[in-house]
Design an enzyme around this catalytic site. Structure first.
Site, PDB file in Angstrom:
ATOM      1  N   HIS B 258     -14.603  50.526  68.161  1.00 55.32           N
ATOM      2  CA  HIS B 258     -14.187  49.639  67.075  1.00 55.32           C
ATOM      3  C   HIS B 258     -14.125  48.323  67.760  1.00 55.32           C
ATOM      4  O   HIS B 258     -14.676  47.349  67.330  1.00 55.32           O
ATOM      5  CB  HIS B 258     -12.611  50.029  66.433  1.00 55.32           C
ATOM      6  CG  HIS B 258     -12.390  49.042  65.457  1.00 55.32           C
ATOM      7  ND1 HIS B 258     -12.491  49.272  64.116  1.00 55.32           N
ATOM      8  CD2 HIS B 258     -11.837  47.868  65.512  1.00 55.32           C
ATOM      9  CE1 HIS B 258     -11.979  48.456  63.196  1.00 55.32           C
ATOM     10  NE2 HIS B 258     -11.482  47.423  64.133  1.00 55.32           N
ATOM     11  N   GLU B 259     -13.325  47.849  68.819  1.00 55.87           N
ATOM     12  CA  GLU B 259     -13.072  46.822  69.386  1.00 55.87           C
ATOM     13  C   GLU B 259     -14.666  46.351  70.100  1.00 55.87           C
ATOM     14  O   GLU B 259     -14.979  45.178  70.165  1.00 55.87           O
ATOM     15  CB  GLU B 259     -12.120  46.597  70.548  1.00 55.87           C
ATOM     16  CG  GLU B 259     -10.629  47.042  69.873  1.00 55.87           C
ATOM     17  CD  GLU B 259     -10.243  46.010  68.618  1.00 55.87           C
ATOM     18  OE1 GLU B 259     -10.745  44.933  68.534  1.00 55.87           O
ATOM     19  OE2 GLU B 259      -9.407  46.532  67.905  1.00 55.87           O
ATOM     20  N   HIS B 262     -16.464  44.601  67.482  1.00 56.32           N
ATOM     21  CA  HIS B 262     -16.183  43.263  67.107  1.00 56.32           C
ATOM     22  C   HIS B 262     -16.683  42.264  68.475  1.00 56.32           C
ATOM     23  O   HIS B 262     -17.206  41.248  68.330  1.00 56.32           O
ATOM     24  CB  HIS B 262     -14.568  43.061  67.491  1.00 56.32           C
ATOM     25  CG  HIS B 262     -13.867  43.522  66.156  1.00 56.32           C
ATOM     26  ND1 HIS B 262     -14.139  42.896  64.648  1.00 56.32           N
ATOM     27  CD2 HIS B 262     -13.010  44.324  65.839  1.00 56.32           C
ATOM     28  CE1 HIS B 262     -13.492  43.153  64.115  1.00 56.32           C
ATOM     29  NE2 HIS B 262     -12.533  44.298  64.470  1.00 56.32           N
ATOM     30  N   GLU B 288     -15.200  42.825  60.696  1.00 60.44           N
ATOM     31  CA  GLU B 288     -14.649  44.243  60.569  1.00 60.44           C
ATOM     32  C   GLU B 288     -15.904  44.931  60.176  1.00 60.44           C
ATOM     33  O   GLU B 288     -15.933  46.043  60.872  1.00 60.44           O
ATOM     34  CB  GLU B 288     -13.621  44.224  59.365  1.00 60.44           C
ATOM     35  CG  GLU B 288     -12.921  45.367  59.228  1.00 60.44           C
ATOM     36  CD  GLU B 288     -11.932  45.752  60.379  1.00 60.44           C
ATOM     37  OE1 GLU B 288     -11.712  44.683  61.258  1.00 60.44           O
ATOM     38  OE2 GLU B 288     -11.277  46.817  60.622  1.00 60.44           O
TER      39      GLU B 288
END
Lengths: 492, 492
Positions: B258-259, B262, B288
């Site tokens: 997820h990170e 980003h 997101e």
């Protein structure tokens, strides 16, 4: 008046907060920043430095300082705020922005060529940069107009209030005494086993050592960086770095003690003056005295070795199984001439500084041309250290200071040595059982003494006044020379 | 005009640099700052935020924006600079300093009581803070005067240009479709063995994973923090954190992905617009979408599991000796209702957001009183999730957002899901052999597509326009619902 003080101090705090952020940016750059972040970081530091300059030179701040200067007697700490910030502002106001920019550019261009020059042992590659930097620093000194000779204005940046004419006789005494002393010192070389000392184990030991001498790890941290340093982004946040190599236990250990001494000073600054000019460290010389006091006067002493030796045996049970404290003491106190300043022992170290001071002054007055620096360096090294310098790398290219524009910085190292020895005399007078305390690992009484007499004083007094108040003497070489003689000649 | 543009952009860059420093201060606070540095850090952040506000509201900047607005057609990127910075300035100018201060104070006071309220499951302890915050956010919305209802002004901070009336029909479609879908999904629960998965080994795996998907570790770093996050102090410096617990391999792994998503976005922003408003991430919703695309569309897919399973077996040879990719896929895609948003699966997650959006809007219009929030929460959780909420801790006290004053933030999570699914449809159209690529660990074509279509666009187009241009559609729920149906009902 109290409104003026409040407003003035709010301005001071804002500047100090921004300076603290600049400090953190520097720390991050050395410890945690990814390599590709360098260009962004340079711009961020530039933006913040610009803001600090803007705030420092703002006319409103000048008006507040004028009001306070005309206000009659102020409380000591407010007067110190006015003195310290006024000094910073004066420097900022007097330096034309164009000169600051030219210097920043010259320094930026010099650094890669200094690295390359060292690598290829090529003085000519660095010389034009140094010529440019010396020229700009000469202009800086002229614009600042502080003191009686150009060197004063540069020295004053690092040691506010210090003047060349005040240093020279002390340095001359020191030089004579050191040369005399060296003739009487036994040059036996002692070392510890070559290891291996696993760096991770050394780091744990350093952490324990920092905690033992009173460094608050909840208000700081220990990391590893290429060159050990201490950075304090602000109250409650004073960070230390060290460096650990597997075949040399003592270099990491003494670096940790050195930085620990700097950090104890920062952690002991007066809380009620936090973020104010009067609450900051007073000078580089006093700062260095705190690191050297812990590194040398404590860390290289017999009682400390008594305390440390069993801890080293426990940490490295195989390599150091047979270590006794006399062997540790001998390894920590070997006196041997060498060309490199940062590797110098306590006795030779200041001769390296005398050499640099002479060359820096001659460069600034114009008595020495940049192209002649290597020859001047070799001549002085022969005189002062009794050494033949083989190449530029171990001669005039060894230090980063000049390529950073930091002319006038070197003397603060010697001031640190002298202040440390003067303070040590005073500590010994006030704590007669100091040796017993140190041998028992009881560092608190010493720290407490330093807290009271040095750390908690911040910048309320200028460095020279603080020294006189604590020790009863003007800056002098006597205590340092007596300390060395007692240790290396008399074998105390 | 080109002089005006140059001057304007210099101002923009200074603001962006200071914002980057603020970002670094935040990163350091979560990752490296010693605990006792918190008070200093709060003051440093306050000083810098004040400077950013000062620069943003400076009359000179307003004059430059006016000149550019009246200058006729501007190049796209300059027009975007004017749009984005004008938007930030407008918000800064309209908010009275007193309101900003009151909000900062209210938030500062709320946080410790929110922590205590959660700990003691005591709504009444948090309620007065929330009432105060809602009141201040209502005043903020009134001062900003953006959109047709108070919620618009708050939403607009996180998703510039988004409006409640534009979201509501999409959210309504989504809600109907999700409730319908849940009735058709098999609720079998699958898990991996309970470990142990040594955190240090997980961290190495995460580092490999980040490198594999194209994250440049020389321009970033992976650390551990209490809550995973990504922070970008600036070009060349985009940092990721994750979190590793010994009994749960998948939570750390999906957090890293997820990170990583980003971070890939930040690393892919247009270099030629570095430090300019047009060169920044366009909205939280699009941000997101990038994290979710990698975490869910890639990370929870069958082909990715084929690639990952042997790597997990190798990393944890004892615990995961028998792991096959079907078991990994099943464990990554278990659908099960639960009260906690951040633990929700892909299908339930948006229903948590619908719940929060309804409550936030009702609080702002005054239709719902703070004391009635827990009842409203329970009623909606029953309706939407089919769950009885047992306590406040797993109900209205679970999120930190309200106590930080971040009302209007939650919808951006759902926007991220919808944008991600819309982009995924477009990627699949353009890269027909995507499954084969992912199964082979060839992530470059996907990253390259995202670089071109999303990352390198910066903020040149507003989010909604960018979405329309790439996908050919307005924001809609269809792609997301089709993705879920294909995965969880049809078992694609």
């Amino acid at each position: 008046m109290s409104d003026t003080v409040t407003t003035f101090r709010e301005r001071c705090r804002e500047i100090q907060r921004l300076a603290g952020v600049l400090g953190l940016l520097g720390w991050d750059q050395e410890v945690t920043m990814p390599p590709r972040g360098a260009a962004t970081r340079a711009r961020q530091r530039g933006a913040l430095a610009g803001l600090v300059h803007e705030r420092l030179t703002a006319p409103e701040l000048g008006a507040l300082l004028d009001d306070l200067a005309g206000a009659g007697a102020l409380p000591d700490d407010v007067a110190a705020d006015v003195r310290v910030l006024g000094h910073q502002r004066e420097r900022a106001v007097r330096l034309p922005a164009s000169l600051v920019r030219e210097l920043a550019e010259a320094v930026g261009l010099a650094q890669p060529d200094w690295v390359a020059a060292r690598e290829h042992d090529d003085w000519d590659r660095f010389a034009p940069h140094l010529a440019r930097i010396v020229d700009l620093k000469r202009r800086e000194a002229a614009e600042l107009g502080i003191g009686d000779e150009p060197y004063d204005a540069l020295l004053d940046e690092y040691e506010p209030g210090a003047r060349t004419a005040w240093l020279l006789p002390v340095f001359a005494d020191l030089r004579t005494a050191l040369v005399d002393l060296l003739g009487r010192i036994d040059a036996t070389v002692a070392t510890l086993p070559a290891g291996p000392y696993p760096p991770a184990r050394q780091e744990m030991l350093s952490r324990d050592l920092l905690a033992a001498i009173g460094y608050d790890l909840a208000a700081g941290r220990l990391d590893v960086s290429a060159h050990p340093f201490t950075e304090s982004p602000g109250p409650g946040d004073v960070r230390v770095t060290s460096r650990f190599v597997a075949d040399d236990l003592l270099s990491g250990l003494t670096a940790t003690l050195h930085e620990g001494g700097h950090a104890l000073y920062e952690q002991g600054l007066p809380e009620h003056l936090a973020e104010l000019p009067s609450g900051q460290a007073v000078s580089l010389g006093i700062h260095e005295s705190q690191s050297l006091l812990w590194e040398n006067h404590v860390g290289r002493s017999r009682p400390f070795c008594r305390w440390l030796a069993p801890r080293l045996r426990e940490a490295f049970p195989t390599v150091l199984a047979g270590l006794d404290h006399d062997a540790l003491y001998a390894a920590l106190n070997t006196v041997r001439p060498g060309p490199i300043r940062i590797e110098a022992d306590e006795v030779h170290y200041n001769l390296h500084i005398v050499l640099r001071l002479e060359i820096e002054r001659a460069l600034l007055t114009g008595d020495l041309a940049v192209r002649d620096v290597p020859v001047a360096w070799r001549d002085r090294a022969r005189d002062l250290l009794g050494l033949e310098i083989a190449d530029h790398r171990t001669g005039a290219l060894q230090d980063i200071h000049w390529c950073m524009g930091a002319l006038g910085y070197f003397p603060t190292y010697t001031l640190g040595k002298l202040y440390a020895a003067m303070l040590w005399s005073a500590v010994r007078r006030d704590l007669p059982d100091l040796d017993t305390l140190l041998a028992g690992g009881e560092f608190e009484p010493l720290l407490s003494w330093l807290r009271t007499h040095v750390h908690a004083r911040g910048s309320v007094l200028p460095a020279a006044d603080l020294c006189r108040e604590i020790t009863g003497h003007e800056l002098r070489a006597d205590d340092f020379v007596a300390y060395l003689a007692g240790k290396y000649v008399d074998g105390a």
